[in-house]
Design a protein around this motif. Structure first.
Motif, PDB file in Angstrom:
ATOM      1  N   SER A 117      67.978 -12.930  -0.988  1.00  0.00           N
ATOM      2  CA  SER A 117      68.166 -12.502  -2.534  1.00  0.00           C
ATOM      3  C   SER A 117      69.242 -13.593  -3.420  1.00  0.00           C
ATOM      4  O   SER A 117      69.707 -13.382  -3.896  1.00  0.00           O
ATOM      5  CB  SER A 117      68.447 -11.110  -2.498  1.00  0.00           C
ATOM      6  N   GLY A 118      70.342 -13.916  -2.039  1.00  0.00           N
ATOM      7  CA  GLY A 118      71.917 -13.903  -2.252  1.00  0.00           C
ATOM      8  C   GLY A 118      71.323 -15.733  -3.157  1.00  0.00           C
ATOM      9  O   GLY A 118      72.294 -15.738  -4.280  1.00  0.00           O
ATOM     10  N   MET A 125      63.096   1.523   5.167  1.00  0.00           N
ATOM     11  CA  MET A 125      61.721   1.729   3.491  1.00  0.00           C
ATOM     12  C   MET A 125      63.397   1.187   2.603  1.00  0.00           C
ATOM     13  O   MET A 125      63.195   0.551   1.351  1.00  0.00           O
ATOM     14  CB  MET A 125      60.661   2.624   3.797  1.00  0.00           C
ATOM     15  N   GLN A 126      64.031   1.777   2.491  1.00  0.00           N
ATOM     16  CA  GLN A 126      64.967   2.197   1.067  1.00  0.00           C
ATOM     17  C   GLN A 126      65.857   0.763   1.105  1.00  0.00           C
ATOM     18  O   GLN A 126      66.709   1.014   0.302  1.00  0.00           O
ATOM     19  CB  GLN A 126      65.579   3.894   1.220  1.00  0.00           C
ATOM     20  N   ILE A 127      66.503   0.708   3.081  1.00  0.00           N
ATOM     21  CA  ILE A 127      67.980  -0.128   3.223  1.00  0.00           C
ATOM     22  C   ILE A 127      67.413  -1.373   3.066  1.00  0.00           C
ATOM     23  O   ILE A 127      68.003  -1.698   2.213  1.00  0.00           O
ATOM     24  CB  ILE A 127      68.128   0.237   4.675  1.00  0.00           C
ATOM     25  N   HIS A 128      66.145  -1.553   3.024  1.00  0.00           N
ATOM     26  CA  HIS A 128      65.208  -3.067   2.228  1.00  0.00           C
ATOM     27  C   HIS A 128      65.220  -2.956   0.975  1.00  0.00           C
ATOM     28  O   HIS A 128      65.611  -4.586   0.465  1.00  0.00           O
ATOM     29  CB  HIS A 128      64.097  -2.956   3.311  1.00  0.00           C
ATOM     30  N   ILE A 159      66.053  -8.889  12.078  1.00  0.00           N
ATOM     31  CA  ILE A 159      65.610 -10.507  11.614  1.00  0.00           C
ATOM     32  C   ILE A 159      64.955 -10.767  10.241  1.00  0.00           C
ATOM     33  O   ILE A 159      65.679 -10.999   9.227  1.00  0.00           O
ATOM     34  CB  ILE A 159      65.160 -11.379  12.558  1.00  0.00           C
ATOM     35  N   HIS A 160      63.709  -9.751   9.889  1.00  0.00           N
ATOM     36  CA  HIS A 160      63.401  -9.704   8.299  1.00  0.00           C
ATOM     37  C   HIS A 160      64.096  -9.107   8.032  1.00  0.00           C
ATOM     38  O   HIS A 160      64.351  -9.896   6.461  1.00  0.00           O
ATOM     39  CB  HIS A 160      62.177  -8.863   8.353  1.00  0.00           C
ATOM     40  N   VAL A 161      65.046  -7.847   7.732  1.00  0.00           N
ATOM     41  CA  VAL A 161      65.967  -7.371   6.565  1.00  0.00           C
ATOM     42  C   VAL A 161      66.783  -8.628   6.437  1.00  0.00           C
ATOM     43  O   VAL A 161      67.368  -8.795   5.670  1.00  0.00           O
ATOM     44  CB  VAL A 161      66.472  -6.337   6.677  1.00  0.00           C
ATOM     45  N   THR A 162      67.744  -8.824   7.439  1.00  0.00           N
ATOM     46  CA  THR A 162      68.693 -10.437   7.232  1.00  0.00           C
ATOM     47  C   THR A 162      68.366 -10.936   6.580  1.00  0.00           C
ATOM     48  O   THR A 162      69.402 -11.896   5.582  1.00  0.00           O
ATOM     49  CB  THR A 162      69.175 -10.774   9.062  1.00  0.00           C
ATOM     50  N   SER A 163      66.568 -11.807   7.265  1.00  0.00           N
ATOM     51  CA  SER A 163      66.350 -13.096   6.382  1.00  0.00           C
ATOM     52  C   SER A 163      66.147 -12.942   4.699  1.00  0.00           C
ATOM     53  O   SER A 163      66.834 -13.340   3.341  1.00  0.00           O
ATOM     54  CB  SER A 163      65.843 -13.297   6.638  1.00  0.00           C
ATOM     55  N   TYR A 164      65.816 -11.548   4.705  1.00  0.00           N
ATOM     56  CA  TYR A 164      65.759 -11.173   3.178  1.00  0.00           C
ATOM     57  C   TYR A 164      67.056 -10.514   2.097  1.00  0.00           C
ATOM     58  O   TYR A 164      67.147 -11.277   1.308  1.00  0.00           O
ATOM     59  CB  TYR A 164      65.081  -9.690   3.380  1.00  0.00           C
ATOM     60  N   ALA A 176      58.550 -14.023   7.719  1.00  0.00           N
ATOM     61  CA  ALA A 176      56.681 -14.119   7.741  1.00  0.00           C
ATOM     62  C   ALA A 176      56.267 -13.526   9.194  1.00  0.00           C
ATOM     63  O   ALA A 176      55.282 -13.099   9.746  1.00  0.00           O
ATOM     64  CB  ALA A 176      55.947 -14.892   7.447  1.00  0.00           C
ATOM     65  N   LEU A 177      57.261 -13.936  10.094  1.00  0.00           N
ATOM     66  CA  LEU A 177      56.642 -14.853  11.739  1.00  0.00           C
ATOM     67  C   LEU A 177      57.397 -13.510  12.502  1.00  0.00           C
ATOM     68  O   LEU A 177      57.458 -13.661  13.725  1.00  0.00           O
ATOM     69  CB  LEU A 177      56.786 -15.748  12.204  1.00  0.00           C
ATOM     70  N   THR A 178      58.592 -12.962  12.184  1.00  0.00           N
ATOM     71  CA  THR A 178      59.144 -12.280  13.098  1.00  0.00           C
ATOM     72  C   THR A 178      58.955 -11.454  13.464  1.00  0.00           C
ATOM     73  O   THR A 178      58.056 -10.313  12.601  1.00  0.00           O
ATOM     74  CB  THR A 178      61.185 -12.229  12.301  1.00  0.00           C
TER      75      THR A 178
END
Length: 559
Positions: free
Chosen positions: A177-178, A115-118, A168-173, A161-163
């Motif tokens: 952000s970039g 969660m903190q990594i996110h 995959i979620h945190v990589t997309s996030y 939203a779908l994964t």
């Protein structure tokens, strides 16, 4: 200032300054096309929430070699992660949300650190994306990088939203952000360049109002859609709409001029004439057509799509060749007209250092202002909406006061007001909500004004050839240093108000570098590094010459 910028200002004044409705339309498209960034930014408040949980179906081996399992009642006490659990129950009864990525990705039993990594990867992505995106904005264009960023963020938001995979979620996030940082930088540079001298601050403030409205929009959407996956799907659809809107934007004429792309400047002018024709009867444009005809003879034919892609790739990595027969202005757009060549211009270097301090301090104070969040308890929707209202109020005030008072004076007053708000929260206990809450909202308003100026002021101060690159550098350094905020917060073990005192001192200290920055009100934008280095000195030289002439005349009169 002499050189190509005089000719550029003549073109813009003669051909674009009277295209008022076109300017407003381009700013409107840019503002609406970028609004989704703040909506996505605060969406994490509604899905990155730590939720109390307990196990109702324990399973563990009867001995070390056994594969059999046994279920234990849900009244099990002690270490909840001593054995494996077949089913966790998450308790949302005391929270203002009904879903969280913690439950969706089963971040329990030591996995809470993800969660903190996110939260951390957001700053990493925003910083690195701003740095690289700023470079791309200078090399391939403001509008093009905004379009690319919008499409990528929309696609990856839907992926989030779908994964069912946290990776995959945190990589997309992180990637989103970039690109969000890239959009902010390119959008502020674009609105600064598209408006006339008198309109620059107002059009940039309009962009800030639109961005801040995204905070409020997210809070309202989350009230209707409590499930975080549904929330991100709606935001993704909004981002695709924003991408479609940016397809109608014309590229910045100033940036096109720096790249000698006169044909595209002419096309933008034709679109501007068409827009103006919808609102009023146009005067004869024959002289402007003749001017463009002369310019187009000096440039190369327009490239097709494939040639354009290859050219952009070469520009990104400084692979474009410069011929000996090219003019000096063309040679200025080579590698020397980038951050690599800034070291030759001491005034620009000093201003970059002072503006970096300004950016870093602003972002440290931004997270400090969130001290008011505790007053709202778990009412995340209310806090998000009120923060958005404070931000919009600050942006609207910027619209009216920055052109009137100037960039420097407004910055100094806002920083002083921020310091007062921090000291109020130090002196009065948090239980006195009638005092702390207004101070928090006032600080948010002042911070929005300062946050707006850290984009507008450097955009006007830095030359066109490195404008977004420098903004990207400022953003990168400020995002990295903002990671110190959690460590500042831990200092409350020594004294409850020590973190606020540090932020108050930072606010006061930021006034010093601001005092040495030049005022940009009613000034022409510098075109290249040479003009950027001379920026702010011409007026002083004129004043000194006038003063010298007056003294000489007085001495002659006496004699």
């Amino acid at each position: 200032m002499e050189g190509s910028n005089d000719k550029l200002d003549l073109i813009l004044t003669k051909c674009f300054d009277d295209k008022f409705h076109w300017q407003l339309l381009m700013v409107f498209l840019c503002a609406v096309g970028s609004m989704h960034t703040c909506t996505f930014q605060v969406a994490s408040n509604f899905y990155r929430v730590e939720v109390p949980y307990y196990c109702v179906d324990w399973t563990y081996g009867n001995d070390d070699n056994s594969t059999e399992s046994q279920t234990v009642g849900n009244d099990r006490k002690g270490d909840s992660c001593a054995s494996s659990c077949a089913r966790w129950v998450f308790n949302y009864s005391q929270l203002d949300v009904s879903s969280s990525i913690q439950e969706s990705y089963n971040l329990t039993c030591g996995d809470e650190m993800f969660m903190q990594i996110h939260a951390t990867v957001y700053f990493i992505g925003l910083g690195l994306g701003s740095l690289f995106g700023g470079h791309l904005g200078d090399r391939i264009g403001r509008v093009k990088i905004i379009r690319i960023s919008n499409f990528v963020t929309a696609s990856l938001c839907a992926t989030m939203a779908l994964t069912n995979s946290y990776l995959i979620h945190v990589t997309s996030y992180t990637i989103i952000s970039g690109f969000i940082g890239t959009i902010w930088i390119a959008a502020y540079a674009y609105t600064t360049e598209i408006g006339t001298i008198k309109l620059r601050a107002k059009v940039a403030a309009s962009l800030a109002v639109a961005l801040c409205s995204g905070y409020i929009a997210c809070g309202l959407i989350a009230l209707v859609l409590p499930n975080w996956r549904h929330l991100l799907i709606v935001i993704s659809l909004f981002q695709f709409i924003c991408f479609g809107i940016t397809l109608f934007m014309d590229e910045s004429p100033r940036w096109l001029w720096s790249q000698k792309r006169y044909i595209e400047i002419h096309e933008a002018w034709i679109n501007a004439v068409k827009v103006e024709g919808l609102f009023k009867r146009q005067n004869s444009n024959e002289s402007q057509e003749e001017l463009f005809a002369m310019l187009i003879q000096e440039c190369k034919p327009r490239q097709n799509f494939l040639e354009n892609v290859v050219s952009d790739f070469k520009n990104i990595f400084f692979l474009s060749s410069v011929n000996e027969e090219d003019s000096e202005d063309t040679k200025l757009t080579s590698e020397n007209e980038s951050l690599i060549g800034v070291y030759k211009y001491p005034r620009i270097v000093m201003r970059i250092i002072m503006l970096t301090i300004y950016w870093v301090s602003t972002y440290l104070m931004y997270f400090g202002v969130l001290f008011g969040a505790q007053l709202f308890g778990q009412q995340i929707h209310l806090f998000t909406i009120l923060q958005g209202l404070g931000a919009v109020t600050g942006a609207v005030l910027s619209f009216f006061i920055i052109n009137l008072a100037g960039r420097k004076l407004v910055s100094l007053l806002s920083l002083a007001c921020l310091s007062v708000c921090f000291f109020i929260c130090i002196i009065f206990p948090s239980s006195m909500r009638m005092i702390i809450l207004p101070a928090t909202l006032l600080a948010r308003i002042c911070l929005e004004i300062v946050g707006f100026l850290i984009f507008l002021w450097p955009s006007e101060m830095m030359p066109t050839t490195i404008r977004t690159s420098v903004l990207g550098l400022f953003s990168f350094v400020s995002r990295v240093t903002s990671m110190l905020v959690p460590f500042i917060e831990t200092l409350d073990v020594y004294w409850e108000s020590l973190p606020l005192l540090i932020l108050a001192v930072i606010s006061v200290g930021t006034i010093i570098p601001v005092l040495f920055l030049p005022e940009t009100k009613n000034e022409q934008l510098p075109g290249n590094l040479k003009e950027g280095n001379e920026f702010g000195t011409k007026r002083e030289e004129i004043d000194a010459a006038v003063e010298s002439e007056v003294k000489l005349k007085e001495e002659l009169d006496r004699s």
